[in-house]
Scaffold this active site. Structure first.
Site, PDB file in Angstrom:
ATOM      1  N   LYS A  18      47.893  34.379  43.579  1.00 12.47           N
ATOM      2  CA  LYS A  18      48.145  35.924  43.945  1.00 12.47           C
ATOM      3  C   LYS A  18      47.266  36.325  45.291  1.00 12.47           C
ATOM      4  CE  LYS A  18      46.994  37.992  40.087  1.00 12.47           C
ATOM      5  NZ  LYS A  18      46.732  36.891  39.182  1.00 12.47           N
ATOM      6  N   ARG A  91      47.546  45.840  35.252  1.00  8.87           N
ATOM      7  CA  ARG A  91      47.476  44.636  34.382  1.00  8.87           C
ATOM      8  C   ARG A  91      47.789  44.871  32.940  1.00  8.87           C
ATOM      9  NH1 ARG A  91      43.614  41.075  37.399  1.00  8.87           N
ATOM     10  NH2 ARG A  91      43.163  39.377  36.328  1.00  8.87           N
ATOM     11  N   ARG A 130      39.009  24.904  40.648  1.00  8.13           N
ATOM     12  CA  ARG A 130      38.746  26.182  41.375  1.00  8.13           C
ATOM     13  C   ARG A 130      37.555  26.495  41.724  1.00  8.13           C
ATOM     14  NH1 ARG A 130      41.905  31.725  41.140  1.00  8.13           N
ATOM     15  NH2 ARG A 130      40.588  32.268  39.158  1.00  8.13           N
ATOM     16  N   ARG A 163      33.482  30.985  39.392  1.00 11.89           N
ATOM     17  CA  ARG A 163      33.275  31.973  38.927  1.00 11.89           C
ATOM     18  C   ARG A 163      32.970  31.994  37.521  1.00 11.89           C
ATOM     19  NH1 ARG A 163      38.941  35.035  40.228  1.00 11.89           N
ATOM     20  NH2 ARG A 163      38.676  35.661  37.975  1.00 11.89           N
ATOM     21  N   ARG A 174      41.671  34.470  28.811  1.00  9.60           N
ATOM     22  CA  ARG A 174      42.269  35.032  29.823  1.00  9.60           C
ATOM     23  C   ARG A 174      43.973  34.916  29.558  1.00  9.60           C
ATOM     24  NH1 ARG A 174      39.398  32.471  34.959  1.00  9.60           N
ATOM     25  NH2 ARG A 174      40.829  34.167  36.128  1.00  9.60           N
TER      26      ARG A 174
HETATM   27  P1  AMP Z   1      40.817  38.343  38.724  1.00  6.54           P
HETATM   28  O1  AMP Z   1      39.911  38.226  39.984  1.00  6.54           O
HETATM   29  O2  AMP Z   1      42.058  39.315  39.326  1.00  6.54           O
HETATM   30  O3  AMP Z   1      41.219  37.211  38.087  1.00  6.54           O
HETATM   31  O4  AMP Z   1      40.091  39.485  37.766  1.00  6.54           O
HETATM   32  C1  AMP Z   1      38.746  38.787  37.204  1.00  6.54           C
HETATM   33  C2  AMP Z   1      38.465  39.741  36.039  1.00  6.54           C
HETATM   34  O5  AMP Z   1      38.296  41.173  36.180  1.00  6.54           O
HETATM   35  C3  AMP Z   1      39.699  39.803  35.003  1.00  6.54           C
HETATM   36  O6  AMP Z   1      39.551  38.758  34.004  1.00  6.54           O
HETATM   37  C4  AMP Z   1      39.186  41.334  34.248  1.00  6.54           C
HETATM   38  O7  AMP Z   1      38.168  40.976  33.486  1.00  6.54           O
HETATM   39  C5  AMP Z   1      38.927  42.046  35.273  1.00  6.54           C
HETATM   40  N1  AMP Z   1      39.985  42.599  35.884  1.00  6.54           N
HETATM   41  C6  AMP Z   1      40.696  42.779  37.252  1.00  6.54           C
HETATM   42  N2  AMP Z   1      41.573  43.518  37.457  1.00  6.54           N
HETATM   43  C7  AMP Z   1      41.705  44.241  36.410  1.00  6.54           C
HETATM   44  C8  AMP Z   1      42.578  45.205  36.043  1.00  6.54           C
HETATM   45  N3  AMP Z   1      43.618  45.571  36.597  1.00  6.54           N
HETATM   46  N4  AMP Z   1      42.280  45.644  34.479  1.00  6.54           N
HETATM   47  C9  AMP Z   1      41.325  45.304  33.720  1.00  6.54           C
HETATM   48  N5  AMP Z   1      40.538  44.133  34.282  1.00  6.54           N
HETATM   49  C10 AMP Z   1      40.702  43.739  35.436  1.00  6.54           C
END
Ligand code: AMP
Length: 224
Positions: A18, A91, A130, A163, A174
């Site tokens: 994404k 989400r 990654r 990360r 996740r």
């Molecule tokens: P990502 O970089 O999109 O994988 O997001 C990393 C982490 O940020 C996720 O595992 C969640 O803990 C938090 N996060 C990101 N976007 C959201 C969202 N829309 N709602 C809730 N938690 C989020």
């Protein structure tokens, strides 16, 4: 010229590409790429109260509460307006409902929703390979690109890191969260906006995926 879609949501499991695709679309169509995960990581690394609150959830692979995610998106839209490629938002069904109602207040709506689909086995492989740049958001595969933790980001020069949620332990969590809370968002859009929702196999090459996405953004329906 075909109209360009301006309000785009990219859905998909972790490591479905994404962020990479949102970046490419943003560069090509000059639409802002908004990653709620990156916004939260930036708050965390700056040690803000919001970042400290979020870290307790993100480091365990859990979603932050809807209220917090919505707060960060509302602040972003207030500052930047309603043109976006959302990567990682909404989400949950609650977040999707919030987005619909806040766009309705602006007499706007979503233009395009794309689900990037990837099987668990590939997700696992990509996540454990990654390496990420927390400054510009670029990600690389350690085996494909030869970048290691601590080497400079080829794009912006900052240091590359793993990360804190790209670990075996957080990954299981996740994936469970994705299945339980985010896949229902796909069901929500199937009901409310079936004509806007498209699916792409995220196991394809990055260029093929980008070509399909670009065709959707310029409103050329890709039935292939
Ligand atoms: P990502 O970089 O999109 O994988 O997001 C990393 C982490 O940020 C996720 O595992 C969640 O803990 C938090 N996060 C990101 N976007 C959201 C969202 N829309 N709602 C809730 N938690 C989020």
């Amino acid at each position: 010229m075909n109209p360009v879609n301006h309000r785009i949501v990219l859905l998909g499991p972790p490591a479905s590409g994404k962020g990479t695709q949102a970046d490419r679309l943003a560069d090509c169509f000059l639409i802002p790429h908004v990653s709620t995960g990156a916004l939260l990581r930036s708050e965390c690394s700056r040690g803000t109260p919001l970042g400290q609150e979020a870290d307790g959830w993100t480091s365990k692979g859990l979603l932050v509460p809807d209220e917090l995610a919505v707060r960060i998106v509302t602040a972003w839209m207030k500052e930047n307006g309603p043109r976006f490629i959302f990567d990682g938002f909404p989400r949950t069904v609650g977040q999707a409902e919030y987005l619909d109602s806040s766009l309705a207040e602006l007499r706007a709506g979503l233009d395009l929703i794309v689900l990037l689909e990837l099987p668990d086995e590939l997700i696992r492989r990509r996540i454990l390979e990654r390496i990420s740049c927390l400054k510009c958001g670029a990600t690389f595969s350690m085996s494909l690109h030869g970048n290691q933790e601590g080497s400079p980001c080829p794009r912006c020069g900052a240091l590359l890191v793993r990360r804190n949620d790209d670990t075996e332990a957080a990954l299981d969590q996740r994936l469970e969260v994705y299945r339980d809370l985010t896949l229902p968002v796909v069901g929500y859009y199937e009901k409310t906006s079936p004509n806007l929702l498209h699916r792409i196999d995220a196991g394809e090459g990055s260029d093929e995926i980008f070509a399909r996405l670009s065709a959707l953004v310029v409103d050329q329906k890709d039935e292939g």
